[in-house]
Design an enzyme around this catalytic site. Structure first.
Site, mmCIF file in Angstrom:
data_model
loop_
_atom_site.group_PDB
_atom_site.id
_atom_site.type_symbol
_atom_site.label_atom_id
_atom_site.label_comp_id
_atom_site.label_asym_id
_atom_site.label_seq_id
_atom_site.Cartn_x
_atom_site.Cartn_y
_atom_site.Cartn_z
ATOM 1 N N ASP A 63 10.283 -116.215 13.913
ATOM 2 C CA ASP A 63 10.095 -117.643 13.677
ATOM 3 C C ASP A 63 9.038 -118.179 14.649
ATOM 4 O O ASP A 63 9.170 -117.998 15.857
ATOM 5 C CB ASP A 63 11.443 -118.345 13.902
ATOM 6 N N ASP A 67 12.296 -123.508 13.700
ATOM 7 C CA ASP A 67 13.265 -124.046 12.730
ATOM 8 C C ASP A 67 14.371 -123.036 12.407
ATOM 9 O O ASP A 67 15.204 -123.267 11.529
ATOM 10 C CB ASP A 67 12.565 -124.518 11.443
ATOM 11 N N ASP A 71 8.814 -116.885 9.580
ATOM 12 C CA ASP A 71 7.693 -117.430 8.817
ATOM 13 C C ASP A 71 6.457 -116.547 8.931
ATOM 14 O O ASP A 71 6.436 -115.572 9.685
ATOM 15 C CB ASP A 71 7.396 -118.876 9.250
ATOM 16 N N ASP A 140 6.218 -109.139 -3.371
ATOM 17 C CA ASP A 140 7.394 -108.852 -4.181
ATOM 18 C C ASP A 140 7.260 -109.683 -5.463
ATOM 19 O O ASP A 140 7.235 -110.923 -5.400
ATOM 20 C CB ASP A 140 8.631 -109.298 -3.375
ATOM 21 N N ASP A 242 10.473 -106.402 -8.567
ATOM 22 C CA ASP A 242 11.907 -106.660 -8.410
ATOM 23 C C ASP A 242 12.680 -106.479 -9.722
ATOM 24 O O ASP A 242 12.227 -106.935 -10.782
ATOM 25 C CB ASP A 242 12.074 -108.114 -7.938
ATOM 26 N N GLU A 299 11.564 -101.506 -8.477
ATOM 27 C CA GLU A 299 12.988 -101.386 -8.135
ATOM 28 C C GLU A 299 13.685 -100.936 -9.406
ATOM 29 O O GLU A 299 13.780 -101.701 -10.368
ATOM 30 C CB GLU A 299 13.553 -102.729 -7.660
ATOM 31 N N HIS A 375 16.831 -104.619 1.994
ATOM 32 C CA HIS A 375 17.519 -105.870 2.309
ATOM 33 C C HIS A 375 18.781 -106.096 1.471
ATOM 34 O O HIS A 375 19.436 -107.122 1.622
ATOM 35 C CB HIS A 375 16.546 -107.037 2.107
ATOM 36 N N ASP A 376 19.087 -105.174 0.561
ATOM 37 C CA ASP A 376 20.297 -105.303 -0.262
ATOM 38 C C ASP A 376 21.376 -104.307 0.146
ATOM 39 O O ASP A 376 22.450 -104.266 -0.464
ATOM 40 C CB ASP A 376 19.974 -105.016 -1.740
#
Ligand code: GLC
Length: 598
Positions: A63, A67, A71, A140, A242, A299, A375-376
């Site tokens: 970050d 926040d 990013d 992605d 994806d 994917e 990430h899954d």
């Protein structure tokens, strides 16, 4: 500050070999002697076949503005960490405008960046700054569905006869007003959502906020091709496609045979890899990829080794596909996290070997994207190693597998530090909507709260999404604000800064393997052949090219493992995670590499 102490990628052989330093002399002599021969390597590989890819979960990487949310400027500030890891391609999870119902996988505008992540100027700068370091950005593309806040969907939902009325998959209710069929969405509950305005249901493979696009409509396909070409023009190096195996729905939308007490059937078994899908993907490939040097990786749930000739290589629709055969090896049923399945190492090895064999067949000439996490998925140390496996030894063993198989390795953010799963006490501590839905489903199926939470601890996607750990300061140096997802408790010791200065850390082992790949080309272009297949503890294989033959031996168990020492008889040990154990025996979780020059 920590950048100054990062271990340079080109390490001296003595440093590189650590516990095996007595062996380094041989390696150097052999490599020098072999240099001339090394010129005779295959030189027809594409840039993305020679490199290492790295997945950044944008929200969690770094970050820059306090926040609590990662990013694009944060990514720019940490590009050197990736450069030092030998990374040549960064796959960014979606950072387009999105209401974030599924953390960006619900796209409202494919042509702009979500303000939480920055601006289009920031993205242009990222592409440029990455390029300066020899790194390409991979976007992605979420093309099975959009957000329900996308203008395309808003227009489609207005009436049955507007210009975009059939851009999504609409169907009338059954006579009793219920959903058109009994398909269960991947995130739980019916795959259909009723829309008052149209008096119809629309299909969503994932959340109701993620309506599925209608690929039957040529205008939809054209619009998606335009999106991809917009990003190609920006100079990206490739696309991760994806949920791409779900884009083509069968003509018959009738009920499927229920697979659980809820009377529903998982949509994936009805719509994954449906006949006709390849035509659409072929069309996409020629409209987007021809005459470019970009790569695509799909994917590909529902695609297995036997399907690969159509999916990758000479006649395939993509350059690589992520297959999930090994990922779900411990789950008898993807929608139910409460049941686990006993699996054996030979089974696990067989999945990789089948795909490696298929992709390397000269008739196919394909390529494999090697991954153990994304990430899954749970963290690989928890996922594929026995319970109680040492984090550091386990992280190194799996890193060895990841970086020495044939194919482009995809490192998941944090994997290079040896991240492990988080286990928060309450379901409300979790952020991921799919995790919450799996929990709800489990309770609905009659599992106790304890059983449902055990499933969450094992499979929750949040474990792969906790903030990156840069140093031992508050919030692990990820943000100066409040992180959107809690930082894992181990951040004081498991972080880039600490691991960079520890020669025995998982990160240092990654650097050693990265160096190995650049100095021993058989790990890039060599053939792959599995050996010791029936062994229940050791994952072993050969990587061989015209100049050298390497033997990789990884003990995936927490017990000592013996093997027949004759397989490494004429070879020198060039790398080991442990103390350089005797030929014929591996310590728990030890990985050893031997090499024989020709
Ligand atoms: C893919 C993504 C996952 C997302 C889903 C819906 O499986 O990897 O994170 O939730 O698609 O887009």
């Amino acid at each position: 500050m920590f950048k100054k102490i990062l271990i340079p990628v080109i390490l001296s052989a003595a440093m590189l070999l650590g516990g095996c330093s007595d062996i380094s002399v041989n390696v150097n002599i052999n490599r020098d002697g072999g240099r001339k021969k090394l010129m005779a390597v295959k030189d027809d590989l594409k840039w993305w076949q020679e490199t290492i890819a790295y997945e950044i979960y944008v929200k969690s990487f770094k970050d820059s503005d306090g926040d609590g949310c990662g990013d694009i400027n944060g990514i720019i500030s940490e590009l050197d960490h990736l450069k030092n890891l030998g990374v040549g391609a960064i796959w960014l999870t979606p950072c387009y405008v999105s209401p974030q119902a599924d953390n960006g996988y619900d796209i409202a505008d494919y042509y702009d960046i979500d303000p939480a992540y920055g601006t289009m100027e920031d993205m242009d700068r990222l592409i440029e700054e990455a390029d300066k370091r020899g790194i390409r950005i991979v976007m992605d593309l979420v093309f099975n569905h959009t957000s329900d806040q996308n203008e395309w969907f808003k227009e489609s939902a207005l009436s049955k006869d507007n210009e975009k009325s059939d851009w999504y998959i609409w169907a009338d209710p059954k006579e009793d007003g219920s959903a058109p069929n009994n398909w269960r969405s991947i995130f739980g509950g019916s795959a259909w959502e009723y829309n008052e305005e149209r008096g119809q249901y629309y299909l969503h493979t994932f959340l109701p906020e993620q309506p599925d696009l209608n690929w039957e409509n040529p205008k939809v396909r054209e619009a998606l091709i335009d999106v991809a070409n917009f990003w190609v023009k920006k100079g990206v190096g490739g696309f991760r496609m994806d949920a791409i195996t779900y884009i083509k729905k069968p003509a018959d939308l009738s009920d499927g045979k229920p697979d659980a007490a809820d009377g529903m059937v998982g949509i994936h078994s009805m719509t994954a890899n449906t006949e006709g899908i390849l035509d659409y993907l072929d069309e996409f490939k020629s409209a987007v990829q021809d005459d470019t040097d970009i790569f695509t990786v799909g994917e590909a749930n529902g695609v297995s080794a036997k399907d690969l000739p159509n999916w990758v290589g000479k006649n395939g629709v993509f350059d690589m596909v992520f297959e999930f055969g090994f990922v779900n090896i411990d789950l008898p049923d993807e929608s139910n996290w409460c049941e686990t399945r006993e699996w054996t190492l030979p089974e696990f090895k067989a999945v990789f070997s089948a795909s490696e064999k298929m992709t390397s067949d000269p008739k196919i000439n394909g390529w494999y994207p090697m991954f153990l996490e994304n990430h899954d998925q749970p963290r690989s140390i928890n996922h594929f190693l026995p319970e109680g496996a040492d984090r550091v030894a386990g992280g190194k063993a799996l890193a060895t597998l990841l970086l020495t198989m044939r194919g482009t390795p995809f490192i998941m953010e944090g994997e290079e530090l040896g991240f492990v799963n988080v286990a928060w006490p309450d379901i409300d501590d979790y952020n991921d909507i799919s995790t919450k839905n799996h929990y709800k489903f489990a309770i609905g199926e009659g599992y106790s709260e304890e059983e449902a939470m055990a499933g969450v601890h094992r499979f929750a996607r949040d474990s792969a999404r906790t903030p990156m750990q840069w140093d031992g300061s508050e919030n692990a140096g990820f943000t100066s604000g409040k992180p959107w997802l809690p930082v894992s408790d181990d951040y004081e010791t498991v972080n880039v800064k600490a691991e960079s200065s520890d020669p025995d850390s998982v990160l240092s082992w990654y650097h050693e393997l990265v160096n190995l790949r650049s100095s021993h080309r058989e790990f890039i272009d060599g053939d792959y052949e599995e050996i010791l297949h029936e062994d229940e503890q050791i994952f072993a294989y050969l990587r061989e090219n015209a100049d050298a033959k390497a033997v990789v031996l990884i003990n995936m168990s927490t017990e000592k493992a013996a093997y027949d020492p004759s397989i490494t008889e004429n070879a020198k040990q060039i790398l080991c995670t442990g103390e350089g154990s005797d030929a014929g025996e591996l310590a728990p979780l030890e990985a050893v590499i031997y090499e024989e020059l020709k």
